[in-house]
Design an enzyme around this catalytic site. Structure first.
Site, PDB file in Angstrom:
ATOM      1  N   ASP A 134     -10.028  -9.680  -1.317  1.00  0.00           N
ATOM      2  CA  ASP A 134      -8.635  -9.488  -1.628  1.00  0.00           C
ATOM      3  C   ASP A 134      -8.337 -10.376  -3.012  1.00  0.00           C
ATOM      4  O   ASP A 134      -9.404 -11.379  -3.256  1.00  0.00           O
ATOM      5  CB  ASP A 134      -7.910 -10.217  -0.481  1.00  0.00           C
ATOM      6  CG  ASP A 134      -7.547  -9.588   0.752  1.00  0.00           C
ATOM      7  OD1 ASP A 134      -7.898  -8.284   0.732  1.00  0.00           O
ATOM      8  OD2 ASP A 134      -6.919  -9.900   1.587  1.00  0.00           O
ATOM      9  N   ARG A 184      -8.999  -1.522  -4.587  1.00  0.00           N
ATOM     10  CA  ARG A 184      -7.643  -1.581  -3.981  1.00  0.00           C
ATOM     11  C   ARG A 184      -6.708  -1.782  -5.152  1.00  0.00           C
ATOM     12  O   ARG A 184      -6.668  -2.991  -5.448  1.00  0.00           O
ATOM     13  CB  ARG A 184      -7.415  -2.178  -2.746  1.00  0.00           C
ATOM     14  CG  ARG A 184      -6.018  -2.348  -1.987  1.00  0.00           C
ATOM     15  CD  ARG A 184      -5.783  -3.288  -1.135  1.00  0.00           C
ATOM     16  NE  ARG A 184      -6.645  -3.284  -0.069  1.00  0.00           N
ATOM     17  CZ  ARG A 184      -7.337  -4.605   0.330  1.00  0.00           C
ATOM     18  NH1 ARG A 184      -6.572  -5.761  -0.033  1.00  0.00           N
ATOM     19  NH2 ARG A 184      -8.151  -4.320   1.363  1.00  0.00           N
TER      20      ARG A 184
HETATM   21  C1  LIG Z   1      -3.236  -2.748   2.104  1.00  0.00           C
HETATM   22  C2  LIG Z   1      -2.568  -3.533   1.185  1.00  0.00           C
HETATM   23  C3  LIG Z   1      -3.277  -4.825   0.759  1.00  0.00           C
HETATM   24  C4  LIG Z   1      -2.821  -5.742   0.162  1.00  0.00           C
HETATM   25  N1  LIG Z   1      -3.696  -6.653  -0.435  1.00  0.00           N
HETATM   26  C5  LIG Z   1      -3.109  -7.608  -1.443  1.00  0.00           C
HETATM   27  C6  LIG Z   1      -3.915  -8.543  -2.310  1.00  0.00           C
HETATM   28  O1  LIG Z   1      -5.219  -8.612  -1.989  1.00  0.00           O
HETATM   29  N2  LIG Z   1      -3.520  -9.300  -3.193  1.00  0.00           N
HETATM   30  C7  LIG Z   1      -2.007  -9.224  -3.425  1.00  0.00           C
HETATM   31  O2  LIG Z   1      -1.737  -9.835  -4.155  1.00  0.00           O
HETATM   32  N3  LIG Z   1      -1.244  -8.510  -2.551  1.00  0.00           N
HETATM   33  C8  LIG Z   1      -1.804  -7.475  -1.756  1.00  0.00           C
HETATM   34  N4  LIG Z   1      -1.070  -6.499  -1.038  1.00  0.00           N
HETATM   35  C9  LIG Z   1       0.541  -6.695  -0.936  1.00  0.00           C
HETATM   36  C10 LIG Z   1       1.109  -6.150  -2.439  1.00  0.00           C
HETATM   37  O3  LIG Z   1       0.738  -6.690  -3.581  1.00  0.00           O
HETATM   38  C11 LIG Z   1       2.609  -6.076  -2.148  1.00  0.00           C
HETATM   39  O4  LIG Z   1       3.208  -7.241  -2.195  1.00  0.00           O
HETATM   40  C12 LIG Z   1       3.090  -5.357  -1.183  1.00  0.00           C
HETATM   41  O5  LIG Z   1       2.215  -3.886  -0.754  1.00  0.00           O
HETATM   42  C13 LIG Z   1       4.497  -4.673  -1.595  1.00  0.00           C
HETATM   43  O6  LIG Z   1       4.536  -3.778  -2.391  1.00  0.00           O
HETATM   44  P1  LIG Z   1       4.620  -2.243  -2.149  1.00  0.00           P
HETATM   45  O7  LIG Z   1       3.551  -1.511  -3.211  1.00  0.00           O
HETATM   46  O8  LIG Z   1       4.600  -1.741  -0.838  1.00  0.00           O
HETATM   47  O9  LIG Z   1       6.031  -1.953  -2.980  1.00  0.00           O
HETATM   48  P2  LIG Z   1       7.536  -2.508  -2.725  1.00  0.00           P
HETATM   49  O10 LIG Z   1       8.559  -1.819  -3.655  1.00  0.00           O
HETATM   50  O11 LIG Z   1       7.615  -4.032  -2.287  1.00  0.00           O
HETATM   51  O12 LIG Z   1       7.930  -1.782  -1.405  1.00  0.00           O
HETATM   52  C14 LIG Z   1       8.136  -0.338  -1.228  1.00  0.00           C
HETATM   53  C15 LIG Z   1       8.673  -0.108   0.194  1.00  0.00           C
HETATM   54  O13 LIG Z   1       7.813  -0.280   1.328  1.00  0.00           O
HETATM   55  C16 LIG Z   1       8.512  -1.291   2.337  1.00  0.00           C
HETATM   56  N5  LIG Z   1       7.974  -2.542   2.404  1.00  0.00           N
HETATM   57  C17 LIG Z   1       7.233  -3.346   1.266  1.00  0.00           C
HETATM   58  N6  LIG Z   1       6.984  -4.546   1.933  1.00  0.00           N
HETATM   59  C18 LIG Z   1       7.539  -4.694   2.891  1.00  0.00           C
HETATM   60  C19 LIG Z   1       7.585  -5.863   3.826  1.00  0.00           C
HETATM   61  N7  LIG Z   1       6.975  -6.865   3.690  1.00  0.00           N
HETATM   62  N8  LIG Z   1       8.386  -5.671   4.946  1.00  0.00           N
HETATM   63  C20 LIG Z   1       9.135  -4.547   5.081  1.00  0.00           C
HETATM   64  N9  LIG Z   1       8.839  -3.479   4.431  1.00  0.00           N
HETATM   65  C21 LIG Z   1       8.213  -3.388   3.367  1.00  0.00           C
HETATM   66  C22 LIG Z   1      10.061  -1.128   2.050  1.00  0.00           C
HETATM   67  O14 LIG Z   1      10.489  -0.177   2.639  1.00  0.00           O
HETATM   68  C23 LIG Z   1       9.889  -0.989   0.473  1.00  0.00           C
HETATM   69  O15 LIG Z   1      11.271  -0.558  -0.032  1.00  0.00           O
HETATM   70  C24 LIG Z   1      -1.607  -5.666  -0.094  1.00  0.00           C
HETATM   71  C25 LIG Z   1      -0.746  -4.713   0.113  1.00  0.00           C
HETATM   72  C26 LIG Z   1      -1.349  -3.822   0.919  1.00  0.00           C
HETATM   73  C27 LIG Z   1      -0.516  -2.379   1.406  1.00  0.00           C
END
Ligand SMILES: Cc1cc2nc3c(=O)[nH]c(=O)nc-3n(C[C@H](O)[C@H](O)[C@H](O)COP(=O)(O)OP(=O)(O)OC[C@H]3O[C@@H](n4cnc5c(N)ncnc54)[C@H](O)[C@@H]3O)c2cc1C
Length: 308
Positions: A134, A184
């Protein structure tokens, strides 16, 4: 506006004690972290894989303060791998690890984290699966990428995470795409200063698309870590343009977020991996989920008021 405040609270010991002790917290936490022990999550692994989904398992915990805690983190992953061996799911269930939990921030932390993560990567390979490193806050990334490169000498399938909000990531993506890595791509979940990271959502989304294009056109295996419907559609388009088959990239989403979309993508024939976190030290992980969506915080606060 709320996101940065919650992320700041995620570093506070006082808030950690307050929130962890609140009686209603557990119910809200369960949505994102479905168990505390490996035996709690084995039925979930069976259930999700039966539905055609794949998983990446995260034993929660970060900000450890002693080498003994780092060894305990390694042992927790090794115990998980023992259980996975019996399930015989191979690469359908992989592991995600945070190097901070393996001692990266302690004295001599780079070597310590490498020494602790290596046996986990070895044990994962022995049961036909792999590990993804991560991405944490930007100060840890040079060490993370160096450990990734070192592990890939013996275990080329070892993956890593890059964060679209950081200015450095476009260059990292080019390097990783050329070297044929499993990568990722996420937007980024930590509170980062304007000197190193985009602060506006539209800038982060645009960077995400640019980086995704690099990964899709490159030699590696892109893993699209996002719940954003627009980015998911763009990823499908870019994969098609780059001539990638459905098994030459995958989508990844977090357990408890947009579950119906997990099943929809899997039903379309995509590889869909669910990031499933479990364990007792869930505070940091939980706070990042609250910060990502203000509605989560509103729900949490309402539960505290009505039930507390
Ligand atoms: C598989 C995976 C691994 C990850 N690993 C890391 C990592 O190693 N390091 C790191 O910094 N970040 C990591 N993240 C978190 C990432 O950086 C984002 O903070 C997170 O994915 C929210 O961004 P989004 O792309 O979903 O878009 P956003 O614009 O935040 O969300 C799009 C839509 O998804 C839904 N959504 C998003 N988050 C949430 C929530 N918490 N609760 C409810 N609904 C939500 C909502 O409907 C929102 O409108 C990871 C995310 C995923 C999916």
């Amino acid at each position: 506006m709320l996101g940065p405040v919650i992320l700041a609270a995620s570093r506070s010991d006082r808030m950690r004690r307050l929130i962890s002790a609140a009686p209603v917290t557990k119910q809200v936490v369960d949505r994102f972290i479905p168990g505390e022990t490996v035996t709690d999550v084995v039925p979930i692994i069976r259930d999700l894989t039966d539905q055609g989904l794949e998983l990446t398992m995260d034993v929660v915990g970060e900000d450890i303060t002693t080498p003994e805690q780092a060894s305990a983190a390694r042992d927790a992953y090794l115990a998980l791998i023992d259980h996975l061996k019996e399930l015989e799911l191979g690469e359908r269930v992989e592991m995600s690890v945070k190097l901070s939990m393996f001692g990266q921030a302690l004295e001599g932390g780079h070597e310590l984290a490498l020494a602790n993560v290596r046996p986990v990567v070895e044990a994962a390979a022995a049961i036909g699966t792999t590990v993804t490193l991560d991405a944490e806050d930007h100060t840890t990334l040079d060490s993370m990428f160096a450990i990734h490169e070192e592990l890939r000498k013996d275990f080329p399938q070892t993956g890593c995470v890059i964060q679209a909000y950081l200015f450095r990531t476009e260059a990292d993506a080019r390097r990783l795409a050329e070297s044929g890595s499993r990568v990722r791509l996420v937007k980024g979940a930590y509170k980062e200063p304007a000197e190193v990271a985009y602060q506006q959502k539209h800038e982060i989304d645009k960077a995400y698309v640019r980086i995704l294009k690099t990964l899709m056109e490159g030699e590696g295996y892109p893993m699209i870590g996002s719940h954003d419907p627009r980015l998911i559609a763009i990823a499908q388009e870019l994969a098609h343009k780059a001539g990638r088959k459905l098994d030459e990239y995958e989508f990844q989403m977090l357990y408890g977020i947009r579950g119906e979309e997990h099943l929809r993508l899997a039903a379309e024939g995509h590889r869909m991996r669910v990031y499933t976190a479990y364990g007792t030290d869930w505070y940091g992980y939980f706070m990042r989920r609250l910060a990502e969506k203000p509605a989560n915080l509103r729900f949490f606060v309402r539960s505290m008021i009505t039930k507390g």
